[in-house]
Each structure stands twice: as C-alpha cells, then as structure tokens.
Design an enzyme around this catalytic site. Structure first.
Site, PDB file in Angstrom:
ATOM      1  N   CYS A 207       0.819  -1.215   0.000  1.00  0.00           N
ATOM      2  CA  CYS A 207       0.000   0.000   0.000  1.00  0.00           C
ATOM      3  C   CYS A 207       0.850   1.261   0.000  1.00  0.00           C
ATOM      4  O   CYS A 207       0.447   2.277  -0.561  1.00  0.00           O
ATOM      5  CB  CYS A 207      -0.928   0.010   1.211  1.00  0.00           C
ATOM      6  SG  CYS A 207      -2.191  -1.278   1.153  1.00  0.00           S
TER       7      CYS A 207
ATOM      8  N   ARG B 215      -4.731   6.300  -1.678  1.00  0.00           N
ATOM      9  CA  ARG B 215      -5.095   4.879  -1.687  1.00  0.00           C
ATOM     10  C   ARG B 215      -5.390   4.367  -0.280  1.00  0.00           C
ATOM     11  O   ARG B 215      -6.390   3.674  -0.063  1.00  0.00           O
ATOM     12  CB  ARG B 215      -3.957   4.061  -2.309  1.00  0.00           C
ATOM     13  CG  ARG B 215      -4.291   2.577  -2.379  1.00  0.00           C
ATOM     14  CD  ARG B 215      -3.098   1.748  -2.768  1.00  0.00           C
ATOM     15  NE  ARG B 215      -3.500   0.375  -3.037  1.00  0.00           N
ATOM     16  CZ  ARG B 215      -2.652  -0.612  -3.292  1.00  0.00           C
ATOM     17  NH1 ARG B 215      -1.363  -0.378  -3.306  1.00  0.00           N
ATOM     18  NH2 ARG B 215      -3.084  -1.825  -3.544  1.00  0.00           N
TER      19      ARG B 215
END
Length: 302
Positions: free
Chosen positions: A194, A240
């Site tokens: 991530c 994100r």
C-alpha cells in the site's frame, strides 16, 4: 553470383538478411520465454511486483513506436564493439541469476542482452534512439530486500501519519499506533504493497513514461514536473490508504480486504495520473504566463 559493379537484387538481400537475425532472435527467445513464464507464475503474480508486466508492455510499445525511426537512421551504421563485452557480461549474469534463482540478476541480464544485440546489429545510433525503453525496463528489476525493508518503514509511517491526520480533521474516529490505523471498531495495517518502496517506484515509472511521451519543449516544465513526481507519488499513496480505510469503515473488513482492495490499487494509479496531468496543466499555464510577460518586453526592445 552478381556481376561486379551490379547491385544484388533486393529479394536476395532480404533472403540473406533473414538468417543473420534468426539465430540471434531464437537464442534470445530461448532465454526470454522461460524467464517470463517463471516471472508470471512467481513475483509478477504478487501485489508488490504486479507492475512488472505493465512496465514490460509499455517498454515494448515504446520500442515498437520508435522502431521505424531506428531502422531508418541506423541503416548502414557500423556495429558497436562495446556490444561484445556487454553481451558476455549479460550472459554470465543470466547463467548466475537463473541457476541461483536471483531474479534481479536474471531480469537485468535479459535487458543487457537485448541492448547488446542492438549495439552489435545497429550500433550506437540505434541505442541512442531506443535508450529510454531499455532504461524504463530497469523498473522491472526487484530491489534487494534489505534496501526495500529499510526504506519502506519510514514511508509507511509517513503515509499512516498523513492519513490519520487528514481523516481526523474530516471528523472520523481514527487513531494510529505506528503503521496500524484504528478507525471505529476496525484495525488496518498499512502494508508494504500500500505504501512501500516498490509502489513509489512504480509511480515514478509512470511519471517518467508520461514525460517521455509528451516531450515538452520547455526545460522549466520538464524539470519541475520530474521533481514533483516524488511528492505526487506520495500523495497518491495517501489517497489509496484513505480510500481503503474509508471502505473498511463503511462496508466492513471483508470489503476492505476483498475486491475493493484491488479497486483501491486502481485508485492509486488513476489518482497519480490525474495529479500528474493537473500539475502539468498548471505548469503549462505558468509557462504561457511567462511567455506572455516576455512578449511585450521583446516587442518594446525591438
């Protein structure tokens, strides 16, 4: 045999040129195909290295796009002797990487072999035209794990910190402990995929690809956009993680870790591309303003 002073017929030239390329192409394919099969079944099927096939496809497209120009400008060019030592080193690296399962060496060797063959067949003229696709392929090479681990943790901490503060200012019940975000009754670990180094490098590659594609004539625009790729990539990572956090908060942990997790990966690249386009548009506006200011001055001096 053609008579002295007469050119060889084109069809004979074509037939004689085919065997010249064919052994090299077959040998390179014999190296390339097993490696690609292993990559698609191995690290390219993981989230951390999923950018590999994208980088390869974009590199091949760039080569295809420049191929006619390369053939035209390198016609009759002398072979570059530098290709021989590069080919030997690349083949040795391939044997070492393939036998010891060192993927970094194996991928680097394939890139070096392709460049060496280009130098041997078309010389430095061709290499200068196709330098960017070969440079772009370097983003496929996995970095050493100790380096990734060392640099990834500070990046994850920074992304977690910014995410926590932005969502807290937006009124969400969020807290942070290191790289673990607590929102409502859910806990989320900010993983390497991530906000890790590989993700940052992928977004860097996207920015460089965009710069190569648009080829601005303004040095100011190119330099500033290249420097801003790093903060743009960081911002896209924050977006994100925020999207994943909000998905988990509203739809539960199963949604955050399921299909919508992959959707957040698409959000990462879409947001990065939109940020690059927005910054580029802003720089274009600044360049036009500067040119408009210079125009009256130049007119007055004339």
């Amino acid at each position: 045999m053609a008579a002295p002073g007469h050119a060889m017929p084109p069809e004979r030239v074509g037939r004689s040129a085919v065997p010249d390329w064919l052994p090299l192409a077959l040998g390179f394919l014999a190296m390339l195909v097993p490696s690609l099969v292993g990559l698609f079944r191995g690290i390219w099927s993981t989230e951390e290295q999923a950018h590999g096939p994208i980088i390869l496809a974009l590199s091949l497209w760039l080569i295809y796009r420049k191929w006619p120009e390369m053939l035209a400008q390198s016609a009759g060019a002398r072979s570059a002797r530098t290709g021989w030592p590069l080919l030997v080193v690349a083949l040795l690296l391939y044997v070492l990487g393939r036998s010891q399962q060192i993927l970094s060496l194996e991928i680097l060797a394939l890139i070096g072999t392709g460049l060496a063959l280009l130098l041997l067949k078309r010389g430095w003229v061709a290499a200068r035209i196709l330098w960017f696709p070969f440079f772009f392929m370097l983003f496929m090479v996995p970095l050493p794990l100790p380096l990734v681990t060392t640099l990834t943790m500070p990046m994850k901490m920074a992304v977690s910190y910014v995410t926590e503060h932005l969502l807290f200012m937006a009124g969400y019940p969020i807290a942070r402990n290191g790289v673990i975000l607590q929102i409502g009754q859910y806990q989320l670990l900010v993983a390497d995929a991530c906000a890790g180094l590989q993700t940052l490098l992928t977004l860097e590659a996207l920015g460089l690809f965009y710069l190569n594609l648009v080829r601005h004539t303004s040095p100011f625009r190119n330099i500033v956009l290249a420097l801003l790729i790093v903060p743009i990539s960081f911002t896209a990572n924050v977006i994100r993680v925020m999207v994943l956090t909000l998905i988990t908060y509203y739809f539960g942990d199963a949604a955050g870790q399921g299909f919508l997790h992959g959707f957040a990966g698409m959000v990462l690249f879409i947001s990065a591309l939109l940020l690059i386009l927005s910054v580029d548009s802003l720089l274009q506006w600044i360049v036009r303003k500067r040119q408009a200011r210079r125009a009256p001055t130049m007119g007055a001096s004339t």
